[in-house]
Motif scaffolding. Structure first.
Motif, PDB file in Angstrom:
ATOM      1  N   LEU A   5      44.956   5.468  23.814  1.00  0.00           N
ATOM      2  CA  LEU A   5      43.514   5.370  24.010  1.00  0.00           C
ATOM      3  C   LEU A   5      43.125   6.217  25.214  1.00  0.00           C
ATOM      4  CD1 LEU A   5      40.843   3.932  23.199  1.00  0.00           C
ATOM      5  CD2 LEU A   5      41.430   2.215  24.910  1.00  0.00           C
ATOM      6  N   ALA A   6      42.129   7.054  25.051  1.00  0.00           N
ATOM      7  CA  ALA A   6      41.606   7.871  26.145  1.00  0.00           C
ATOM      8  C   ALA A   6      40.309   7.236  26.635  1.00  0.00           C
ATOM      9  CB  ALA A   6      41.339   9.296  25.675  1.00  0.00           C
ATOM     10  N   ILE A   7      40.178   7.117  27.937  1.00  0.00           N
ATOM     11  CA  ILE A   7      38.969   6.605  28.571  1.00  0.00           C
ATOM     12  C   ILE A   7      38.354   7.753  29.354  1.00  0.00           C
ATOM     13  CG2 ILE A   7      38.038   4.958  30.258  1.00  0.00           C
ATOM     14  CD1 ILE A   7      39.226   3.420  27.985  1.00  0.00           C
ATOM     15  N   LEU A   8      37.084   8.004  29.129  1.00  0.00           N
ATOM     16  CA  LEU A   8      36.383   9.065  29.848  1.00  0.00           C
ATOM     17  C   LEU A   8      35.597   8.454  30.989  1.00  0.00           C
ATOM     18  CD1 LEU A   8      35.089  11.183  26.843  1.00  0.00           C
ATOM     19  CD2 LEU A   8      37.243  11.388  28.094  1.00  0.00           C
ATOM     20  N   GLY A  11      34.864   5.180  36.512  1.00  0.00           N
ATOM     21  CA  GLY A  11      33.904   4.326  37.198  1.00  0.00           C
ATOM     22  C   GLY A  11      34.189   2.879  36.854  1.00  0.00           C
ATOM     23  N   PRO A  12      33.288   1.970  37.199  1.00  0.00           N
ATOM     24  CA  PRO A  12      33.523   0.552  36.935  1.00  0.00           C
ATOM     25  C   PRO A  12      33.811   0.237  35.464  1.00  0.00           C
ATOM     26  CG  PRO A  12      31.590   0.817  38.320  1.00  0.00           C
ATOM     27  CD  PRO A  12      32.021   2.186  37.897  1.00  0.00           C
ATOM     28  N   ILE A  13      33.040   0.789  34.561  1.00  0.00           N
ATOM     29  CA  ILE A  13      33.230   0.494  33.143  1.00  0.00           C
ATOM     30  C   ILE A  13      34.533   1.105  32.623  1.00  0.00           C
ATOM     31  CG2 ILE A  13      32.270   0.761  30.819  1.00  0.00           C
ATOM     32  CD1 ILE A  13      30.713  -1.145  32.698  1.00  0.00           C
ATOM     33  N   GLY A  14      34.805   2.330  32.987  1.00  0.00           N
ATOM     34  CA  GLY A  14      36.025   2.978  32.541  1.00  0.00           C
ATOM     35  C   GLY A  14      37.279   2.270  33.024  1.00  0.00           C
ATOM     36  N   LEU A  15      37.289   1.874  34.297  1.00  0.00           N
ATOM     37  CA  LEU A  15      38.460   1.183  34.839  1.00  0.00           C
ATOM     38  C   LEU A  15      38.656  -0.185  34.201  1.00  0.00           C
ATOM     39  CD1 LEU A  15      38.161   2.132  38.612  1.00  0.00           C
ATOM     40  CD2 LEU A  15      39.744   3.072  36.916  1.00  0.00           C
ATOM     41  N   GLU A  16      37.568  -0.916  34.014  1.00  0.00           N
ATOM     42  CA  GLU A  16      37.679  -2.237  33.379  1.00  0.00           C
ATOM     43  C   GLU A  16      38.094  -2.106  31.913  1.00  0.00           C
ATOM     44  OE1 GLU A  16      37.743  -5.057  34.842  1.00  0.00           O
ATOM     45  OE2 GLU A  16      36.490  -4.966  36.624  1.00  0.00           O
ATOM     46  N   ALA A  17      37.583  -1.089  31.218  1.00  0.00           N
ATOM     47  CA  ALA A  17      37.974  -0.868  29.828  1.00  0.00           C
ATOM     48  C   ALA A  17      39.453  -0.509  29.740  1.00  0.00           C
ATOM     49  CB  ALA A  17      37.122   0.239  29.209  1.00  0.00           C
ATOM     50  N   LEU A  19      41.811  -1.366  31.874  1.00  0.00           N
ATOM     51  CA  LEU A  19      42.571  -2.583  32.167  1.00  0.00           C
ATOM     52  C   LEU A  19      42.639  -3.495  30.944  1.00  0.00           C
ATOM     53  CD1 LEU A  19      44.023  -4.440  34.181  1.00  0.00           C
ATOM     54  CD2 LEU A  19      41.767  -5.285  34.861  1.00  0.00           C
ATOM     55  N   ALA A  20      41.516  -3.697  30.289  1.00  0.00           N
ATOM     56  CA  ALA A  20      41.472  -4.551  29.104  1.00  0.00           C
ATOM     57  C   ALA A  20      42.330  -3.975  27.978  1.00  0.00           C
ATOM     58  CB  ALA A  20      40.026  -4.728  28.638  1.00  0.00           C
ATOM     59  N   ALA A  21      42.255  -2.682  27.763  1.00  0.00           N
ATOM     60  CA  ALA A  21      43.041  -2.056  26.701  1.00  0.00           C
ATOM     61  C   ALA A  21      44.534  -2.106  27.021  1.00  0.00           C
ATOM     62  CB  ALA A  21      42.594  -0.609  26.503  1.00  0.00           C
ATOM     63  N   HIS A  22      44.881  -1.844  28.262  1.00  0.00           N
ATOM     64  CA  HIS A  22      46.291  -1.885  28.668  1.00  0.00           C
ATOM     65  C   HIS A  22      46.863  -3.285  28.459  1.00  0.00           C
ATOM     66  CE1 HIS A  22      49.939  -1.937  30.866  1.00  0.00           C
ATOM     67  NE2 HIS A  22      49.741  -0.840  31.547  1.00  0.00           N
ATOM     68  N   SER A  23      46.092  -4.301  28.821  1.00  0.00           N
ATOM     69  CA  SER A  23      46.586  -5.675  28.654  1.00  0.00           C
ATOM     70  C   SER A  23      46.736  -6.057  27.180  1.00  0.00           C
ATOM     71  CB  SER A  23      45.662  -6.661  29.372  1.00  0.00           C
ATOM     72  OG  SER A  23      44.443  -6.784  28.701  1.00  0.00           O
ATOM     73  N   ARG A  24      46.115  -5.299  26.305  1.00  0.00           N
ATOM     74  CA  ARG A  24      46.223  -5.551  24.869  1.00  0.00           C
ATOM     75  C   ARG A  24      47.256  -4.641  24.198  1.00  0.00           C
ATOM     76  NH1 ARG A  24      41.578  -7.046  26.832  1.00  0.00           N
ATOM     77  NH2 ARG A  24      40.371  -8.751  25.922  1.00  0.00           N
ATOM     78  N   GLY A  25      48.016  -3.936  25.023  1.00  0.00           N
ATOM     79  CA  GLY A  25      49.129  -3.158  24.505  1.00  0.00           C
ATOM     80  C   GLY A  25      48.887  -1.690  24.252  1.00  0.00           C
ATOM     81  N   TYR A  26      47.734  -1.166  24.606  1.00  0.00           N
ATOM     82  CA  TYR A  26      47.453   0.254  24.398  1.00  0.00           C
ATOM     83  C   TYR A  26      48.085   1.098  25.507  1.00  0.00           C
ATOM     84  CZ  TYR A  26      43.952  -0.832  20.864  1.00  0.00           C
ATOM     85  OH  TYR A  26      43.316  -1.273  19.731  1.00  0.00           O
ATOM     86  N   ASP A  27      48.450   2.302  25.149  1.00  0.00           N
ATOM     87  CA  ASP A  27      48.877   3.315  26.108  1.00  0.00           C
ATOM     88  C   ASP A  27      47.596   4.039  26.526  1.00  0.00           C
ATOM     89  OD1 ASP A  27      50.150   5.240  27.614  1.00  0.00           O
ATOM     90  OD2 ASP A  27      50.930   6.330  25.883  1.00  0.00           O
ATOM     91  N   VAL A  28      47.143   3.791  27.749  1.00  0.00           N
ATOM     92  CA  VAL A  28      45.822   4.246  28.189  1.00  0.00           C
ATOM     93  C   VAL A  28      45.938   5.429  29.142  1.00  0.00           C
ATOM     94  CG1 VAL A  28      43.713   3.572  29.397  1.00  0.00           C
ATOM     95  CG2 VAL A  28      44.933   1.902  27.992  1.00  0.00           C
ATOM     96  N   GLN A  29      45.071   6.409  28.943  1.00  0.00           N
ATOM     97  CA  GLN A  29      44.950   7.513  29.881  1.00  0.00           C
ATOM     98  C   GLN A  29      43.474   7.672  30.227  1.00  0.00           C
ATOM     99  OE1 GLN A  29      46.894  11.147  28.822  1.00  0.00           O
ATOM    100  NE2 GLN A  29      46.443  12.065  30.799  1.00  0.00           N
ATOM    101  N   ILE A  30      43.191   7.730  31.532  1.00  0.00           N
ATOM    102  CA  ILE A  30      41.817   7.891  32.007  1.00  0.00           C
ATOM    103  C   ILE A  30      41.606   9.350  32.401  1.00  0.00           C
ATOM    104  CG2 ILE A  30      40.139   7.216  33.767  1.00  0.00           C
ATOM    105  CD1 ILE A  30      41.641   4.557  34.019  1.00  0.00           C
ATOM    106  N   PHE A  31      40.491   9.899  31.959  1.00  0.00           N
ATOM    107  CA  PHE A  31      40.114  11.256  32.329  1.00  0.00           C
ATOM    108  C   PHE A  31      38.863  11.186  33.196  1.00  0.00           C
ATOM    109  CE2 PHE A  31      42.485  11.616  28.419  1.00  0.00           C
ATOM    110  CZ  PHE A  31      43.335  12.688  28.678  1.00  0.00           C
ATOM    111  N   GLU A  32      38.919  11.795  34.359  1.00  0.00           N
ATOM    112  CA  GLU A  32      37.797  11.801  35.305  1.00  0.00           C
ATOM    113  C   GLU A  32      37.696  13.187  35.900  1.00  0.00           C
ATOM    114  OE1 GLU A  32      34.804  11.429  37.482  1.00  0.00           O
ATOM    115  OE2 GLU A  32      35.343   9.519  36.559  1.00  0.00           O
ATOM    116  N   ARG A  33      36.516  13.768  35.876  1.00  0.00           N
ATOM    117  CA  ARG A  33      36.374  15.125  36.401  1.00  0.00           C
ATOM    118  C   ARG A  33      36.328  15.157  37.922  1.00  0.00           C
ATOM    119  NH1 ARG A  33      30.099  16.763  35.158  1.00  0.00           N
ATOM    120  NH2 ARG A  33      29.235  15.014  36.294  1.00  0.00           N
ATOM    121  N   GLY A  34      35.997  14.032  38.526  1.00  0.00           N
ATOM    122  CA  GLY A  34      35.951  13.965  39.984  1.00  0.00           C
ATOM    123  C   GLY A  34      36.955  12.954  40.503  1.00  0.00           C
TER     124      GLY A  34
END
Length: 94
Positions: A5-8, A11-17, A19-34
């Motif tokens: 799962l990619a999170i764009l 910020g607050p929503i991206g980080l919480e999303a 965390l929730a996805a990771h706890s449900r077993g997803y391999d999460v990568q966050i992309f942030e331009r800054g």
């Protein structure tokens, strides 16, 4: 195999999303331009209208407390900068 799962945005929503996805077993990568919480830091001098407990998840606060992070009081109204420094940055680091 874990689903990815990619999170764009880190910020607050991206980080919480993430965390929730990771706890449900997803391999999460966050992309942030800054930097983490860049948008929150832009209005960092402004005090938030709602208390800390309404801006942080139970899961996020439990994770950080388990790792020894000192979090704000649930009723504390933080500035955007304090929210980023005291919650979002530690959440992103874990």
């Amino acid at each position: 195999m874990k689903q990815k799962l990619a999170i764009l945005g880190a910020g607050p929503i991206g980080l919480e999303a993430a965390l929730a996805a990771h706890s449900r077993g997803y391999d999460v990568q966050i992309f942030e331009r800054g930097e983490v919480a860049d948008s929150v830091r832009r209005w960092g001098q402004v005090q938030m209208f709602s208390p800390f407990a309404m801006n942080a998840s139970v899961e996020g606060t439990a994770l950080l407390r388990a790792r020894g992070i000192d979090l704000p009081n649930e009723q504390e109204r933080l500035t955007g900068a304090a929210f980023a420094d005291r919650y979002l940055d530690p959440l992103a680091a874990n």
